[in-house]
Write a protein that holds these residues in place. Sequence first.
Motif, PDB file in Angstrom:
ATOM      1  N   GLN A 137      -0.133  -1.130  -7.399  1.00 39.86           N
ATOM      2  CA  GLN A 137      -1.514  -0.737  -7.635  1.00 39.86           C
ATOM      3  C   GLN A 137      -2.283  -0.645  -6.315  1.00 39.86           C
TER       4      GLN A 137
ATOM      5  N   LEU B 204      -4.260   2.924  -5.579  1.00 41.87           N
ATOM      6  CA  LEU B 204      -5.658   2.978  -6.023  1.00 41.87           C
ATOM      7  C   LEU B 204      -6.696   2.765  -4.931  1.00 41.87           C
TER       8      LEU B 204
ATOM      9  N   HIS C 254      -9.841   5.107  -4.322  1.00 42.09           N
ATOM     10  CA  HIS C 254     -11.033   5.104  -5.165  1.00 42.09           C
ATOM     11  C   HIS C 254     -11.656   3.722  -5.366  1.00 42.09           C
TER      12      HIS C 254
ATOM     13  N   ASN D  82      -0.805   2.923 -13.434  1.00 42.59           N
ATOM     14  CA  ASN D  82      -1.871   3.335 -12.515  1.00 42.59           C
ATOM     15  C   ASN D  82      -2.683   4.487 -13.081  1.00 42.59           C
TER      16      ASN D  82
ATOM     17  N   SER E 220      -6.595   4.089 -13.720  1.00 39.39           N
ATOM     18  CA  SER E 220      -7.516   4.930 -12.964  1.00 39.39           C
ATOM     19  C   SER E 220      -8.345   5.829 -13.875  1.00 39.39           C
TER      20      SER E 220
END
Length: 259
Positions: free
Chosen positions: A40, A44, A47, A250, A254
């Motif tokens: 992760q 990620l 963002h 993910n 997300s």
Amino acid sequence: MFVKTDDRVQLYYQTAGDPANPALLLSNSLGTRWQMWQPQLAALTKHFYLISYDSRGHGESDKPAGPYSLTRLGQDALCVLGALGIKKAHFCGISMGGLTGLWLAVYAPERFLKIVVANTAAKIGTKEGWQSRAAAVREQGLAELATSAPQRWFTPGFIRKHAALVEQLTDTLAEQDKEGYAACCDALAEADLRADLSRIQLPLLVIAGSADPVTTVADAEAIVQACPSARLVSLKASHISNLEQPAAFNRALSQFLRS
């Protein structure tokens, strides 16, 4: 890096990404460490400002004598955010970390934007089962439990294909502090949020593993049925779905947090 809780316990944490992005606090499962979130962290950070920590009793965090409580585990998460000056964040927790997330959704909703709980239940297992495990770990340590953990954590196909990762995780479990682990078992023995789920108003994503023998799809469905703000995603995985199906995990995480 360390933060100190209101009962003077030091919790180890790591951050990744730009602090100007929305914060996402990640809470590990029983017997693992913050590194379980590596798939992760890599995916990620574009963002989110990611904060992963070792729950008390785990990894580099302090291991005070137990028993612990779910309330204490939830307050620890709030202490991490407070020490970093974060007023509101997203949250994602798995298994024990997911149950912590449900507690936060009930008792500290003002501190969160959205919450994701994976491979968890409002009541995980039985009081007697956790008490028995805690007693066995205090007496015998974690080596024997670590030997059988992969069959609970992953599907047989994943174990065969990813032997090095599975071995790394079982070694981590075997090396955990036995009192810290047992004290978390004490917390899980008493934790029961089934009567509180209807109070949750925050947007809530529940991720289940279709082959999870510990916290089943039925457990996830029970959360969604009781909580008007919840939605369910089921992945082809066992109990540690963020590692077994990282791309799908993910993507679900997300899409939910950014929608």
